[in-house]
Each structure stands twice: as C-alpha cells, then as structure tokens.
Write an enzyme that holds these catalytic residues in place. Structure first.
Site, PDB file in Angstrom:
ATOM      1  N   LEU A  63       0.861  -1.179   0.000  1.00  0.00           N
ATOM      2  CA  LEU A  63       0.000   0.000   0.000  1.00  0.00           C
ATOM      3  C   LEU A  63       0.892   1.222   0.000  1.00  0.00           C
ATOM      4  O   LEU A  63       1.829   1.306   0.798  1.00  0.00           O
ATOM      5  CB  LEU A  63      -0.911   0.019   1.234  1.00  0.00           C
ATOM      6  N   ASP A  64       0.613   2.142  -0.894  1.00  0.00           N
ATOM      7  CA  ASP A  64       1.407   3.363  -0.947  1.00  0.00           C
ATOM      8  C   ASP A  64       1.146   4.235   0.275  1.00  0.00           C
ATOM      9  O   ASP A  64       0.161   4.067   0.993  1.00  0.00           O
ATOM     10  CB  ASP A  64       1.077   4.153  -2.217  1.00  0.00           C
ATOM     11  N   PHE A  65       2.028   5.199   0.483  1.00  0.00           N
ATOM     12  CA  PHE A  65       1.889   6.133   1.591  1.00  0.00           C
ATOM     13  C   PHE A  65       0.550   6.849   1.503  1.00  0.00           C
ATOM     14  O   PHE A  65       0.118   7.260   0.435  1.00  0.00           O
ATOM     15  CB  PHE A  65       3.038   7.146   1.546  1.00  0.00           C
TER      16      PHE A  65
END
Length: 201
Positions: A63-65
């Site tokens: 999951l990206d930031f």
C-alpha cells in the site's frame, strides 16, 4: 472470524497454505510494528526493503503512503509471486475522495489513458459514487499496481486526491466492519480461488 465472500465450490488449497486479509494503511506495506495496534495479531508484519514480511508470511503487493485498504499476507511463495507478477493483471478497486468535482472531460481522459513518467496509464473503469461540495467520491478499477499510480493519474488530470482506499484486490473484497489494522482469515475456498487466479497467469 472468517471472511467468506467466495461461496462456490473450489479445490482444497495446497497443504499448509494460508492467507490473511489486513485492513492496512500506508507506508511500504501496511502495519507498523506497534504493540498497541497489533498485539493480538498472530504475525508481526514489518516493512523491509519495500516488501512486507513477517515471521511466517509475505505480503502480496503493498500500500502506498497515505493509502489504506486490502492487503493480503500469505505463507505461500508461489501464491505471492503469482499474484504479484506484472503479467497477472489482478484487478484492483479503489474508493477515491477528491477535492471538488471531476469534469466529464477529465473522466474521459482517465479512461482513455494518461501519459505518466513511467508510461501510459488508464483506469479500466471510473465512476462517480456520491458527495458534494469539496468532498466527492469516485470508484476506480485498474489491473496493475505501479507506485502511487491512482494518485498520479488524478494529479496529472488536475485533480487532488484527499483519501484513497483499496476496497478490492482480485476476488477479495474489504469487509464493511473490519477495523483499521485488524485482520481476518481467508477461508480455504477463497485461498484456493486465489491460487487458481495466480496459476492462470
């Protein structure tokens, strides 16, 4: 609690194979090593070199930031590699909250394709879900997982994303009442379904 969104008959998964779905939140993968948040988890996920690993499992993707939502963890290397391979084309679905309204021209551009620094990107589907004023929700799907791809596509169209949640990864859908940072075990038919999807690529 078992997550049983897949009810059709399916072969038994490979011996010992298991998968968890975690409602993760952004970073390189999902859960931080926070005893207050994850003390009752059967595993202790840690972000290492961009891949989430734990004592007995491997994260499928990341999951990206500033992104929350579905994150799968498994003990099967074959399953993880099969689902993460670029050729897999696993469909991902996101709920996207943006600041203001997205015009019909911007929506058409998101469907047709936008040139990013790492190549052309397009949504398989994008549609308005509701909201008014500054906060409006859209639902999008795409079949790849480049870094910050959803945010970058909206930004390239002149739209600011204020919240992003991955609500589905392939056949696995986020349950409505799973608290952030908590997990649910996928039942054997769903694990077998994921193995079928991975093997078909």
């Amino acid at each position: 609690m078992l997550f049983r969104s897949f009810e059709a008959a399916a072969p038994v998964p490979e011996p010992g194979a298991w998968a968890l779905m975690i409602l993760g939140f952004g970073g390189t993968g999902a859960l931080m090593d926070d005893p207050a948040m994850g003390a009752d988890l059967p595993i202790r996920p840690l972000a290492v070199c961009g891949v989430l690993r734990c004592a007995d499992g491997i994260a499928i993707g990341r999951l990206d930031f500033n992104t929350s939502g579905v994150l799968l963890v498994t003990d099967s290397g074959d399953l993880a590699n099969g689902l993460m391979h670029p050729r897999a084309g696993i469909e991902r679905e996101y709920a996207v909250r943006v600041l203001g309204e997205v015009t019909s021209e911007q929506l058409a551009r998101l469907r047709e394709g936008i040139q990013l620094e790492d190549g052309l990107a397009r949504f398989d589907s994008v549609g308005f879900e509701g909201g008014e004023g500054a906060n409006r929700w859209y639902r999008v799907t795409l079949s790849e997982g480049r870094n910050r791809e959803v945010r970058r596509m909206f930004e390239a169209s002149g739209v600011v994303v204020s919240r992003l949640t991955r609500v589905r990864f392939g056949p696995v859908t986020l349950p409505p009442r799973l608290p952030r940072g908590r997990w649910t075990e996928l039942d054997p038919p769903m694990v077998a379904r994921l193995q079928e999807v991975a093997a078909a690529r």
